[in-house]
Design a protein around this motif. Structure first.
Motif, mmCIF file in Angstrom:
data_model
loop_
_atom_site.group_PDB
_atom_site.id
_atom_site.type_symbol
_atom_site.label_atom_id
_atom_site.label_comp_id
_atom_site.label_asym_id
_atom_site.label_seq_id
_atom_site.Cartn_x
_atom_site.Cartn_y
_atom_site.Cartn_z
ATOM 1 N N ASP A 111 0.182 -1.635 -0.273
ATOM 2 C CA ASP A 111 -0.208 0.186 0.154
ATOM 3 C C ASP A 111 1.172 1.118 0.011
ATOM 4 O OD1 ASP A 111 -1.978 2.113 0.847
ATOM 5 O OD2 ASP A 111 -2.892 0.949 1.575
ATOM 6 N N ALA A 112 0.618 1.827 -1.444
ATOM 7 C CA ALA A 112 2.016 3.072 -1.175
ATOM 8 C C ALA A 112 1.158 4.247 -0.903
ATOM 9 C CB ALA A 112 2.043 2.888 -2.996
ATOM 10 N N ALA A 311 -4.792 7.165 -5.498
ATOM 11 C CA ALA A 311 -5.361 6.540 -4.149
ATOM 12 C C ALA A 311 -6.646 7.337 -4.912
ATOM 13 C CB ALA A 311 -5.037 7.686 -2.690
ATOM 14 N N ILE A 312 -7.280 6.071 -5.448
ATOM 15 C CA ILE A 312 -8.566 6.656 -6.498
ATOM 16 C C ILE A 312 -9.841 5.987 -5.177
ATOM 17 C CG2 ILE A 312 -8.298 4.569 -8.165
ATOM 18 C CD1 ILE A 312 -9.398 8.388 -8.582
ATOM 19 N N ASN A 313 -9.703 4.892 -4.174
ATOM 20 C CA ASN A 313 -10.577 4.170 -4.177
ATOM 21 C C ASN A 313 -11.145 5.692 -2.925
ATOM 22 O OD1 ASN A 313 -12.194 1.629 -3.773
ATOM 23 N ND2 ASN A 313 -11.404 2.424 -1.513
ATOM 24 N N PHE A 314 -10.942 6.587 -2.864
ATOM 25 C CA PHE A 314 -11.285 7.021 -1.787
ATOM 26 C C PHE A 314 -12.708 8.012 -2.590
ATOM 27 C CE2 PHE A 314 -11.495 11.028 1.451
ATOM 28 C CZ PHE A 314 -12.520 10.414 2.211
ATOM 29 N N PRO A 315 -12.354 8.914 -3.077
ATOM 30 C CA PRO A 315 -12.796 9.791 -3.370
ATOM 31 C C PRO A 315 -13.555 8.729 -5.075
ATOM 32 C CG PRO A 315 -11.087 9.921 -4.625
ATOM 33 C CD PRO A 315 -10.801 9.164 -3.834
ATOM 34 N N LEU A 316 -13.814 7.659 -5.910
ATOM 35 C CA LEU A 316 -14.580 7.039 -5.817
ATOM 36 C C LEU A 316 -15.569 6.402 -5.419
ATOM 37 C CD1 LEU A 316 -14.759 5.280 -9.153
ATOM 38 C CD2 LEU A 316 -13.866 3.505 -7.724
ATOM 39 N N GLU A 317 -14.999 5.664 -4.393
ATOM 40 C CA GLU A 317 -16.476 5.443 -2.907
ATOM 41 C C GLU A 317 -17.605 6.813 -2.901
ATOM 42 O OE1 GLU A 317 -17.032 2.370 -1.828
ATOM 43 O OE2 GLU A 317 -15.973 1.830 -3.494
ATOM 44 N N LEU A 360 1.456 3.443 -8.518
ATOM 45 C CA LEU A 360 1.308 2.859 -7.620
ATOM 46 C C LEU A 360 0.688 2.983 -6.704
ATOM 47 C CD1 LEU A 360 4.441 3.085 -7.374
ATOM 48 C CD2 LEU A 360 4.018 1.385 -5.624
ATOM 49 N N PRO A 361 -1.025 1.395 -6.301
ATOM 50 C CA PRO A 361 -2.027 1.037 -5.820
ATOM 51 C C PRO A 361 -2.014 1.266 -4.458
ATOM 52 C CG PRO A 361 -1.364 -1.184 -6.217
ATOM 53 C CD PRO A 361 -0.010 0.149 -6.456
ATOM 54 N N GLY A 362 -3.105 1.672 -4.062
ATOM 55 C CA GLY A 362 -3.246 2.255 -1.948
ATOM 56 C C GLY A 362 -3.697 3.470 -2.572
ATOM 57 N N GLY A 363 -3.756 3.412 -0.844
ATOM 58 C CA GLY A 363 -4.372 4.983 -0.843
ATOM 59 C C GLY A 363 -5.350 5.354 0.903
ATOM 60 N N ASP A 364 -5.308 6.134 1.204
ATOM 61 C CA ASP A 364 -6.232 6.319 2.404
ATOM 62 C C ASP A 364 -7.419 5.534 2.619
ATOM 63 O OD1 ASP A 364 -5.592 9.187 2.173
ATOM 64 O OD2 ASP A 364 -6.139 9.757 0.318
ATOM 65 N N TYR A 365 -6.850 4.516 2.953
ATOM 66 C CA TYR A 365 -7.926 4.150 3.267
ATOM 67 C C TYR A 365 -8.206 4.165 5.193
ATOM 68 C CZ TYR A 365 -8.730 1.327 -1.130
ATOM 69 O OH TYR A 365 -8.619 0.652 -2.296
ATOM 70 N N GLY A 366 -9.624 3.632 5.724
ATOM 71 C CA GLY A 366 -9.192 4.143 6.961
ATOM 72 C C GLY A 366 -9.969 4.993 7.680
ATOM 73 N N PHE A 367 -11.793 4.732 6.717
ATOM 74 C CA PHE A 367 -12.303 5.984 6.712
ATOM 75 C C PHE A 367 -13.189 4.706 6.137
ATOM 76 C CE2 PHE A 367 -9.859 9.425 5.442
ATOM 77 C CZ PHE A 367 -9.798 10.248 6.091
ATOM 78 N N THR A 374 -9.906 -3.451 2.623
ATOM 79 C CA THR A 374 -10.531 -3.708 1.331
ATOM 80 C C THR A 374 -9.909 -2.810 1.035
ATOM 81 O OG1 THR A 374 -11.500 -0.574 1.801
ATOM 82 C CG2 THR A 374 -13.190 -3.087 2.233
ATOM 83 N N TYR A 375 -8.263 -2.955 1.466
ATOM 84 C CA TYR A 375 -6.684 -1.833 0.477
ATOM 85 C C TYR A 375 -6.786 -2.669 -1.098
ATOM 86 C CZ TYR A 375 -5.911 -1.952 5.353
ATOM 87 O OH TYR A 375 -6.257 -2.327 6.748
ATOM 88 N N ALA A 376 -7.397 -3.991 -1.440
ATOM 89 C CA ALA A 376 -7.393 -4.413 -2.816
ATOM 90 C C ALA A 376 -7.704 -4.230 -3.984
ATOM 91 C CB ALA A 376 -7.626 -6.274 -2.076
ATOM 92 N N ARG A 377 -8.942 -3.820 -3.691
ATOM 93 C CA ARG A 377 -9.715 -2.797 -4.512
ATOM 94 C C ARG A 377 -9.101 -1.835 -5.524
ATOM 95 N NH1 ARG A 377 -14.666 0.030 -0.674
ATOM 96 N NH2 ARG A 377 -15.826 -1.705 -0.447
ATOM 97 N N ASP A 378 -7.669 -1.430 -4.498
ATOM 98 C CA ASP A 378 -6.989 -0.707 -6.107
ATOM 99 C C ASP A 378 -6.686 -1.599 -6.808
ATOM 100 O OD1 ASP A 378 -6.622 1.956 -3.258
ATOM 101 O OD2 ASP A 378 -5.512 1.745 -5.192
ATOM 102 N N LEU A 379 -6.006 -3.211 -6.729
ATOM 103 C CA LEU A 379 -5.914 -3.510 -7.449
ATOM 104 C C LEU A 379 -6.585 -3.781 -8.842
ATOM 105 C CD1 LEU A 379 -3.696 -6.602 -6.209
ATOM 106 C CD2 LEU A 379 -3.182 -4.220 -6.256
#
Ligand code: ZN
Length: 458
Positions: A111-112, A311-317, A360-367, A374-379
């Motif tokens: 997780d970068a 760290a696209i997952n956080f804004p995406l979610e 690199l994948p990863g980022g801003d998990y923990g909200f 749920t980190y692997a969503r990034d892949l």
């Protein structure tokens, strides 16, 4: 360690923030910089751990770029000894794990952009609502969760309290608690009025104050300095395209950190902020959503020394309804600019991919709407949104992780001499990149030659 100080004449854009006249010539003139390797050793092996582990009949994804191939992998103590086809007769001190030709052995993931101390809070300010004692426990739990999810490398991108990352890293290092190899970070450094979450930020205005803040954090013993340079559309009023640093402030922070051999990472969403990162040699650029063409040229020029993590997952979610229970509807997300940012950021990442910039994948998990675990969503996002092949996504999550951690020769690959940080996954992840999202698909997790998890095959 001087950084270029005078404007060149090549810059076309006028972005403000002291950037006028600074262009790609300034980037080309940046002094060569290699961070001092951070301590990533761990002493987690127990007296009753077997000396050797033989993975037999597995499919190996070795992260060299090769396709998956059938073979065996031998681990001895903390390191991988042999990979491929070889003769080996297990003795009493060997743990044998048989993949029956159906499981894939590969490096643990990175997780970068890790926040071990984020506590799955439903609000931004909730990150610091805990008394310190409870917060330490939450932080220890997320370290374990990372490892449970197959993550053996975490690059710290700010800690909610100054010493949380440090303390947890030390506890992992001494084998007190399970967790990934970690580069630790302190709070975010920002300027007055520029803190997205004031309670996790340290204010510094002007070059001297920046130097002081960086010096204070380094004196605590951290590995990474984190600058928070822009707003964020998840915030009600502080937009992602606002920039809160000047060139002088960025330069002072980077010079100070680099003078001590540290890495600098930056929350940088606006075009101006990414430009500031490029001009000063920030090592890791987070988000980089609005990088314009000229800035993209600069990043390409720097591609052997910088890393980008969107760290696209956080804004995406935040856009797709994941945050509704916490008061952020897709409608609100669109009005604030998050939908537009995700769209622009995806295009930027596709362009970086094309230009060979290391993303690199990863980022801003923990909200609450992007919780730990749920980190692997990034892949999958790399494949679905950025045009990566599954193989490229896995390489970014493993081999590039070794590079980002500063140990390309011992982390992130399944090769002789590398640390025995490996996972055995059900099936073929190249055919299903979502396989990592369920921990039940992770059959075995080994870190530093110590078995963290191993499900016995019936
Ligand atoms: Zn972050």
């Amino acid at each position: 360690m001087a950084i270029t100080t005078s404007p060149s004449t090549t810059s076309k854009g006028a972005l403000g923030h002291g950037l006028d006249g600074y262009g790609i010539d300034n980037v080309r003139a940046l002094p060569h910089y290699t961070p001092t390797p951070a301590d990533i050793t761990i002493s987690n092996r127990l007296p009753n751990d077997k000396k050797k582990i033989l993975f037999k009949n597995v499919n190996v994804f070795d992260s060299t770029g090769a396709d998956i191939y059938p073979g065996d992998v031998l681990i001895e103590n903390e390191h991988i000894q042999k990979v491929g086809k070889f003769e080996f007769t297990p003795d009493a001190d060997t743990l044998v794990i048989d993949g029956h030709g159906k499981k894939t052995l590969m490096s643990g993931l990175i997780d970068a952009h890790t926040h071990l101390s984020w506590n799955d809070s439903p609000t931004l300010d909730g990150l610091t609502s805990l008394p310190i004692e409870e917060h330490v426990l939450h932080t220890a739990r997320s370290a374990r969760t990372y490892l449970d999810c197959g993550y053996t490398m975490c690059f710290g991108a700010a800690s909610a309290q100054p010493r949380l990352d440090l303390v947890i890293k030390q506890a992992i290092k001494t084998g007190m608690i399970p967790g990934p190899r970690t580069l630790s970070s302190c709070q975010e450094i920002t300027t007055t009025g520029g803190a997205i979450i004031p309670s996790i930020s340290k204010m510094a205005d002007g070059a001297d104050a920046m130097r002081q803040a960086v010096r204070e954090f380094i004196s605590l013993g951290i590995d990474n300095i984190k600058l928070s340079m822009t707003g964020d559309y998840v915030h009600e009023t502080m937009g992602a395209e606002e920039t809160y640093y000047t060139l002088n402030e960025t330069r002072a922070a980077v010079e100070e950190a680099h003078g001590r051999g540290k890495r600098v990472c930056a929350h940088a969403r606006s075009a101006a902020s990414v430009r500031l990162c490029a001009l000063t040699g920030v090592d890791v650029i987070y988000h980089a959503s609005f990088a314009d063409d000229e800035t993209m040229d600069m990043l390409e020029e720097l591609k052997d020394r910088i890393f980008v993590a969107p760290a696209i997952n956080f804004p995406l979610e935040s856009c797709n309804g994941g945050a509704i229970p916490f008061g952020l509807t897709p409608d609100m997300a669109a009005k604030r600019g998050l939908v537009r940012e995700v769209d622009v950021a995806c295009k930027a990442m596709k362009e970086m991919h094309k230009r060979g910039i290391r993303v690199l994948p990863g980022g801003d998990y923990g909200f609450a709407w992007a919780p730990h675990g749920t980190y692997a969503r990034d892949l999958a996002h790399f494949v679905d949104l950025f045009g990566y092949t599954p193989k490229e996504s896995l390489l970014a999550a493993t081999a590039l992780g070794g590079e980002m951690m500063g140990y390309p020769d011992v982390l992130g690959r399944v090769q002789p001499g590398y640390y025995a940080d490996v996972i055995l996954v059900d099936g073929n992840p190249l055919e299903d990149i979502t396989v990592f999202q369920e921990t039940s698909n992770l059959h075995t997790i080994v870190i530093n030659g110590h078995v963290h998890k191993n499900v016995t095959i019936g």
